[in-house]
Design an enzyme around this catalytic site. Structure first.
Site, PDB file in Angstrom:
ATOM      1  N   LYS A  71     -68.255 -33.452 -17.017  1.00  7.49           N
ATOM      2  CA  LYS A  71     -68.338 -34.027 -17.998  1.00  7.49           C
ATOM      3  C   LYS A  71     -68.712 -32.839 -18.545  1.00  7.49           C
ATOM      4  CE  LYS A  71     -66.822 -37.246 -21.227  1.00  7.49           C
ATOM      5  NZ  LYS A  71     -66.569 -38.578 -21.692  1.00  7.49           N
ATOM      6  N   SER A 140     -62.262 -39.561 -23.948  1.00  5.75           N
ATOM      7  CA  SER A 140     -63.348 -38.160 -24.631  1.00  5.75           C
ATOM      8  C   SER A 140     -63.252 -37.244 -22.825  1.00  5.75           C
ATOM      9  CB  SER A 140     -64.775 -38.560 -24.817  1.00  5.75           C
ATOM     10  OG  SER A 140     -65.315 -39.353 -23.936  1.00  5.75           O
ATOM     11  N   SER A 164     -62.415 -44.105 -22.154  1.00 10.83           N
ATOM     12  CA  SER A 164     -63.442 -42.809 -22.442  1.00 10.83           C
ATOM     13  C   SER A 164     -63.034 -42.187 -21.033  1.00 10.83           C
ATOM     14  CB  SER A 164     -64.612 -41.787 -22.509  1.00 10.83           C
ATOM     15  OG  SER A 164     -64.645 -41.903 -23.999  1.00 10.83           O
TER      16      SER A 164
END
Length: 283
Positions: A71, A140, A164
């Site tokens: 990420k 996210s 997330s």
């Protein structure tokens, strides 16, 4: 989708080389990325070079040759950590985050950086749900979940402050594990949102793969759910606003008190998805 367990077993038996694994991941990425848009940067040359170095030695770690998505709030040496924001464009990480460095020592190979919502909180990125391109992948950690769901990588790193990682894992139909805030997955080298709540997590195709990845990283064979640690639950939070409910492991890091949970609502037909117009952006 090739599972992490199957891939590591194939490499250990000599049926696959690390270079073949990385070449296959890149080929799959090239076929899916124009639709799914899970990646912000792919380190093709670096990944192939690392794979050839691994193949040049007779043995390696338990994650030998495994391509990993990271990420884009987590540092990978030599690559930008831009957090989905123009405010951080071109900021190159000087060193790997400790978690990334640990995975390298185990033989894993970072393939590149995956899409995050801006600063893992604000505007959503371009990633689409691989199961239905008109639907949100959740956020996210949208790119990491989608990269696993498309079969490009069998392991990806995400993060969570509220939902997330559990949300995109649920929407994309993959398995997700979130360490408690301040727990066993080090958040150094991680652009955080709320230090008391931020946590790093893993995404894989199956729960068995989570056990393998976590066990390889920690040296422990199991993900335990001890009765004395009441913070780990599997289900959905029934005391959250309806729009924020999701399937996954939930942890109240601030109070070390579990959220009240109800049985998971998944069925044999797969995980829930929401239209893109219902996109959630918060962590």
């Amino acid at each position: 989708m090739r599972t992490l367990s199957a891939l590591t077993a194939g490499v250990a038996r000599g049926e696959l080389s690390a270079a073949e694994v990385i070449a296959g991941a890149l080929e799959r990425l090239d076929r899916t990325e124009s639709d799914v848009r899970a990646w912000v940067r792919v380190d093709r040359d670096g990944a192939l070079s690392s794979a050839r170095e691994l193949d040049a030695v007779p043995s390696g770690g338990p994650l030998r040759g495994v391509p990993v998505g990271v990420k884009d709030i987590i540092d990978v040496a030599g690559l930008p950590t831009e957090c989905g924001s123009p405010l951080r464009r071109g900021r190159i990480a000087e060193a790997d985050a400790p978690l990334v460095a640990r995975l390298r020592r185990l033989g894993a190979i970072p393939l590149g950086k995956t899409v995050t919502t801006e600063f893992a909180y604000f505007a959503p990125g371009p990633t689409r749900n691989p199961h239905n391109l008109a639907h949100t992948p959740g956020g996210s950690s949208s790119g990491s979940a989608a990269a696993v769901a498309t079969g490009v990588v069998p392991l990806a790193l995400g993060s969570q402050t509220a939902g997330s990682l559990t949300r995109p894992a649920s929407y994309c139909g993959v398995a997700g594990f979130v360490a408690p805030a301040g727990g066993p997955l080090d958040t150094t080298g991680f652009v955080g949102l709320a230090p008391g709540l931020d946590a790093v997590g893993l995404l894989t195709p199956t729960v068995a793969d989570l056990r393998l990845a976590h066990g390889a990283r920690t040296g422990s064979p199991a993900l335990r759910n001890r009765r004395r640690d009441r913070g780990w639950r599997c289900g959905r939070a029934t005391n959250w606003p309806r729009s924020q409910r999701t399937c996954g492991r939930l942890w109240s890091g601030a109070s070390r008190t579990p959220w009240r949970t109800a049985p998971c609502s998944w069925t044999s037909t797969g995980p829930p998805s929401l239209p893109a117009s219902s996109r959630h952006t918060s962590r």
